[in-house]
Design an enzyme around this catalytic site. Structure first.
Site, PDB file in Angstrom:
ATOM      1  CB  ALA A  83      -0.915   0.027   1.224  1.00 55.64           C
ATOM      2  CE1 TYR A 149      -2.212   4.076   4.682  1.00 59.00           C
ATOM      3  CE2 TYR A 149      -2.507   5.184   6.797  1.00 59.00           C
ATOM      4  CZ  TYR A 149      -2.138   4.068   6.070  1.00 59.00           C
ATOM      5  OH  TYR A 149      -1.699   2.934   6.719  1.00 59.00           O
ATOM      6  CG  PHE A 177      -2.641   4.266  16.250  1.00 62.36           C
ATOM      7  CD1 PHE A 177      -3.161   5.169  15.346  1.00 62.36           C
ATOM      8  CD2 PHE A 177      -3.446   3.816  17.279  1.00 62.36           C
ATOM      9  CE1 PHE A 177      -4.461   5.635  15.475  1.00 62.36           C
ATOM     10  CE2 PHE A 177      -4.741   4.267  17.418  1.00 62.36           C
ATOM     11  CZ  PHE A 177      -5.253   5.185  16.514  1.00 62.36           C
TER      12      PHE A 177
END
Length: 329
Positions: A83, A149, A177
């Protein structure tokens, strides 16, 4: 650790790791190899590096749209990391994120369906939640991403849910995170670098003169932002556990985190202690969209995956990252 021990998945499987030349994908691929599996890495090297592919993994230099020429019924599952992942870039180049993250994932799901590969672990992100209403953030929190995103990752999560409901895919999305630390020869080497710990380590190495602290007037104990940091090896173990967690037709979503956050200043002070270097800091203006506290609840991962982070202390995370940074200086 012996083959398969503590990983949640027995040795002898065949797995495709998309984005396996990157930081997290490479560590997960290494864990799969150590557990006795055959690993095929698919990566176009747009952000990953060839040396990030673990020794022993088969490597195919290709993008997600070419996954169909790799996948066949011999694969037990796909672990999907490929990604575009820079928040700032996503704001100025949103089309890149829809094309790579959403379009690429759609092509991957189609290739999996055609090959009869019916198990997926997806590297999602807690950026899907946006500005949290409650902390720690549970999976039931509203999803309201504040940048393309996060929005693109949330779109892929919706896509996976539809695939599971309609076509029986067994899937797990892992939302996390700040991943940090290193595992053997696998660590962070982004270009450009945007993550706090490797940026501070660059100061220790003399590559930059200071670290910028974006805001010191937040409603936190020391005024700086608090974030949840997770060791990359703990994260990798969660991915292996997730391979067995979902049932056909189910899309399980799990947050991953330590449940306790560390402030920017705590991270800087820890780097000072670990490295023995002075770390000059300069306070800058707050960045737009930076919440004061972002900490994930990992209760679902504990209950459904049996996952427990074993390297949760900040000193361990920083020490491993520092060892990697010095070895690759």
């Amino acid at each position: 650790m012996g083959a398969g021990e503590g990983t949640g998945v027995d040795g002898g499987g065949t797995y495709l790791v998309t984005g396996g030349a990157g930081y997290i994908g490479g560590v997960v691929a290494q864990h799969l190899l150590e557990a006795g599996h055959r690993v095929v890495v698919l990566d176009d090297l747009s952000t990953g590096v060839r040396e990030g592919v673990p020794e022993g993994a088969e490597f195919v230099e290709a993008g997600l749209h070419e996954a169909g020429r790799v996948l066949d019924p011999s694969f037990d599952a796909v672990l999907h990391f490929a990604a575009s992942s820079q928040v700032g870039e996503s704001v100025v180049k949103p089309e890149k994120y829809w094309r790579n993250n959403v379009g690429g994932s759609m092509a991957l799901l189609s290739a999996m369906r055609e090959a009869g590969v019916r198990r997926l672990v997806f590297s999602s992100t807690a950026a899907t939640y946006g500005e949290p209403a409650t902390v720690p953030i549970p999976e039931t929190a509203p999803t309201a991403p504040t940048n393309p995103y996060g929005a693109s990752k949330l779109a892929v999560d919706h896509m996976i849910t539809g695939e599971a409901n309609a076509h029986g895919l067994a899937a797990v999305s892992l939302r996390y995170f700040n991943v940090a630390g290193a595992y053997g020869d696998h660590g962070e080497r982004h270009d450009p670098e945007s993550h706090l710990i490797p940026l501070i380590l660059q100061v220790a190495l003399g590559r930059r003169g200071h670290i910028s602290v974006y805001g010191d007037d937040y409603p936190t104990p020391d005024g700086t932002c608090v974030r949840d940091y997770i060791h990359v090896a703990d994260l990798a173990e969660a991915h292996l556990l997730a391979l067995k967690a979902a049932a056909p037709g189910e899309h399980l979503i799990c947050n991953l985190g330590n449940g306790n956050g560390f402030s920017v200043r705590q991270v800087i002070d820890t780097v000072r202690r670990v490295t023995g270097h002075p770390i000059p800091e300069e306070v800058a203006a707050r960045r737009g969209g930076d919440p004061a506290v972002l900490v994930a609840s990992a209760a679902t991962a504990r209950d459904r995956l049996g996952w427990r982070p074993r390297r949760a202390d900040l000193t361990t995370i920083v020490s491993d990252a520092w060892a990697f940074a010095r070895a690759h200086a």
